[in-house]
Design a protein around this motif. Structure first.
Motif, PDB file in Angstrom:
ATOM      1  N   ASN A  53       0.826  -1.198   0.000  1.00 23.91           N
ATOM      2  CA  ASN A  53       0.000   0.000   0.000  1.00 23.91           C
ATOM      3  C   ASN A  53       0.866   1.257   0.000  1.00 23.91           C
ATOM      4  OD1 ASN A  53      -1.330   2.205   2.067  1.00 23.91           O
ATOM      5  ND2 ASN A  53      -2.832   1.386   0.624  1.00 23.91           N
ATOM      6  N   THR A  57       0.584   4.002  -2.996  1.00 22.21           N
ATOM      7  CA  THR A  57       0.064   5.353  -2.736  1.00 22.21           C
ATOM      8  C   THR A  57       1.149   6.418  -2.884  1.00 22.21           C
ATOM      9  OG1 THR A  57       0.373   4.962  -0.349  1.00 22.21           O
ATOM     10  CG2 THR A  57      -1.833   4.602  -1.267  1.00 22.21           C
ATOM     11  N   HIS A  58       2.402   6.056  -2.638  1.00 26.43           N
ATOM     12  CA  HIS A  58       3.478   7.028  -2.829  1.00 26.43           C
ATOM     13  C   HIS A  58       3.782   7.224  -4.308  1.00 26.43           C
ATOM     14  CE1 HIS A  58       5.178   6.480   1.517  1.00 26.43           C
ATOM     15  NE2 HIS A  58       4.078   7.202   1.466  1.00 26.43           N
ATOM     16  N   TRP A  61      -0.436   9.122  -6.099  1.00 30.40           N
ATOM     17  CA  TRP A  61      -1.154   9.713  -4.979  1.00 30.40           C
ATOM     18  C   TRP A  61      -2.672   9.582  -5.142  1.00 30.40           C
ATOM     19  CZ3 TRP A  61      -4.723  13.424  -5.958  1.00 30.40           C
ATOM     20  CH2 TRP A  61      -4.645  14.097  -7.198  1.00 30.40           C
ATOM     21  N   SER A  63      -4.278   7.067  -6.391  1.00 33.47           N
ATOM     22  CA  SER A  63      -4.747   5.678  -6.404  1.00 33.47           C
ATOM     23  C   SER A  63      -5.749   5.386  -5.295  1.00 33.47           C
ATOM     24  CB  SER A  63      -3.563   4.712  -6.301  1.00 33.47           C
ATOM     25  OG  SER A  63      -2.853   4.920  -5.088  1.00 33.47           O
ATOM     26  N   ALA A  64      -5.592   6.063  -4.147  1.00 35.88           N
ATOM     27  CA  ALA A  64      -6.506   5.811  -3.022  1.00 35.88           C
ATOM     28  C   ALA A  64      -7.933   6.205  -3.352  1.00 35.88           C
ATOM     29  CB  ALA A  64      -6.035   6.563  -1.786  1.00 35.88           C
ATOM     30  N   GLY A 129      -5.744   0.347   2.225  1.00 35.43           N
ATOM     31  CA  GLY A 129      -5.456   1.531   3.023  1.00 35.43           C
ATOM     32  C   GLY A 129      -6.473   1.818   4.105  1.00 35.43           C
ATOM     33  N   ALA A 294     -10.248   7.945   1.925  1.00 34.25           N
ATOM     34  CA  ALA A 294      -9.252   8.373   0.931  1.00 34.25           C
ATOM     35  C   ALA A 294      -8.997   9.877   1.033  1.00 34.25           C
ATOM     36  CB  ALA A 294      -9.728   8.003  -0.472  1.00 34.25           C
ATOM     37  N   GLY A 302      -1.186  10.683   3.235  1.00 34.86           N
ATOM     38  CA  GLY A 302      -1.231   9.232   3.351  1.00 34.86           C
ATOM     39  C   GLY A 302      -0.976   8.693   4.746  1.00 34.86           C
ATOM     40  N   TYR A 305      -3.578   6.034   6.308  1.00 32.11           N
ATOM     41  CA  TYR A 305      -3.790   4.712   5.724  1.00 32.11           C
ATOM     42  C   TYR A 305      -3.153   3.643   6.609  1.00 32.11           C
ATOM     43  CZ  TYR A 305      -4.719   7.446   1.473  1.00 32.11           C
ATOM     44  OH  TYR A 305      -5.214   8.348   0.557  1.00 32.11           O
TER      45      TYR A 305
END
Length: 455
Positions: A53, A57-58, A61, A63-64, A129, A294, A302, A305
């Motif tokens: 995750n 997500t990094h 950004w 994607s969440a 997340g 999200a 983030g 998460y």
């Protein structure tokens, strides 16, 4: 001449009883070893999901915003279809099972099949997340593994050992917690304070031995390492009592409101005319909760998460977070994840929430106390306020951080926070939530209320 055969017969009977007792202990501890194996495997899987995750997500950004709503809706759908008793933490299900008579209704709440699905679905939530933890699920999985192990031996007439179901459930549940956190002593305290309603379970030496066995196996496998690695020891200072009072008060209020919100459910946030919509569209509700989680994650880069472990560890080591709103945002993300009705616990997120609140409290006490100590006290205080289990909260935080030097401060903070929490949420969260699962299981298997009382 007749005395010798009689003495031999008595000796043979004594040897047989001793052999049976030893075999009974060996079987029970064997079950504890199985619980430890499942907990360690679950821990590895959860850490892998959290790692994936973070990478996702990094790298992307946005994607969440796609992943969380779809994942929450999908996990909710699968939970309803495949494992309805696996939703939420898992600890309420265990408490409900221990208060029920032996039979299908009890076994449903700690079913091995449902618990295996709980592992899969919780891991999926962590990958997406969700603000959930694996420790509550580890409790339900441990109880299911231990109960299945005991029942398997019970079905072998040649080796029947006569275990009480509630003893198996208590040992497996507390052993699962001990192995999950690498904290054997906390597992014993949890069995006594949270799970032990009757003295037979509370002080059963076999149960306590099994809990310690599961914890020590985890220690042997992963090493004698604290769950939270603290680079410098946190020491109690003469000026710390002001921090104790403030941490207990703030976390007691917020923890009580947190538990009250979880028990009230999403219906409490809507007018009475709109509440029927929630019952008709639980999957859509889960998707909406995922979208809101999200957004909170985007507001905190983030940080909300997953379990919140990294953020809590950073604050315990004196490293500030990028966002000062982490504690409150994490609280909101955890409530929304719970409202979604997906499997996942509140234990580790509660610790992270407390650490984040402690970071804010430290700003109110500049130069009067150590920021790391405030984060530590707030972690224990919020967990105690949310669960109203102050001794468990103190011991588990002390053992997770190897902070024996501040045990007295931890106890003072958690006891005070628990008292304050009761003013906002009079009934303990886990025990109150267990009533709903108990009613569901009784209704499903048509167990008469009169026969379901605790003996």
């Amino acid at each position: 001449m007749t005395e010798l055969p009689l003495a031999i017969k008595k000796r043979a009977r004594h040897t047989k009883r001793a052999s049976h007792h030893s075999f009974r202990i060996a079987v029970f501890l064997g079950g504890a070893a199985c619980v430890a194996a499942f907990s360690l495997g679950f821990a590895w899987l959860a850490e892998k999901m959290l790692e994936w995750n973070r990478e996702l997500t990094h790298a992307y950004w946005w994607s969440a915003l796609l992943m969380l709503p779809l994942a929450f809706a999908g996990i909710r759908y699968l939970t309803m279809r495949l494992a309805p008793e696996a939703r939420g933490s898992g600890i309420p299900q265990v408490i409900a099972a221990m208060s029920m008579p032996t039979g299908p209704a009890q076994s449903t709440l700690v079913s091995l099949r449902q618990s295996l699905w709980k592992i899969v679905l919780t891991a999926a939530g962590l990958l997406a997340g969700a603000s959930i933890g694996r420790e509550g699920p580890s409790v339900q999985v441990g109880a299911a593994v231990m109960l299945a192990w005991g029942q398997w031996w019970q079905k072998r007439p040649r080796f029947a050992v006569g275990f009480r179901p509630e003893a198996l459930i208590a040992a497996g549940a507390a052993g699962g917690l001990a192995a999950a956190f690498n904290t054997p002593l906390a597992g014993v305290v949890f069995a006594i304070e949270e799970l032990g309603r009757g003295t037979a379970v509370r002080w059963d030496r076999l149960v306590m031995s099994a809990v310690l066995c599961a914890g020590f196996i985890a220690l042997a496998v992963v090493g004698n390492n604290a769950y939270f690695h603290i680079e410098q020891s946190i020491l109690a200072l003469h000026s710390s009592w002001g921090a104790v009072a403030l941490c207990a008060t703030v976390n007691g209020v917020l923890g009580g409101l947190f538990a009250k919100a979880l028990l009230a459910g999403p219906k409490a946030w809507l007018p009475a005319s709109r509440r029927g919509w929630l019952e008709r569209h639980p999957i859509l509700l889960a998707g909406v909760c995922g979208l809101l989680v999200a957004f909170l994650g985007l507001l905190t880069a983030g940080a909300t998460y997953g379990t919140g472990y990294e953020q809590a560890a950073a604050l315990l080591n004196g490293r500030p977070l990028d966002s000062m709103m982490f504690g409150i945002a994490k609280l909101g993300a955890t409530i929304l994840s719970y409202f979604a009705g997906i499997p996942g616990g509140i234990f580790t997120p509660s610790l992270a929430i407390g650490a984040g609140i402690g970071d804010n409290i430290a700003l109110l006490l500049p130069g009067t106390s150590d920021g790391q100590l405030i984060a530590l006290l707030s972690m224990a205080a919020f967990l105690a306020a949310a669960t109203q289990a102050p001794i468990t909260a103190s011991v588990i935080v002390m053992e997770m951080t190897r902070s024996q030097d501040v045990t007295l401060l931890l106890l003072a903070t958690t006891l005070t926070a628990s008292v304050i929490s009761r003013q906002f949420c009079p009934r303990p969260f886990y025990h109150t939530a267990s009533r709903g699962f108990r009613r569901e299981a009784m209704h499903k298997h048509q167990v008469a209320p009169a026969t379901s009382a605790v003996a």
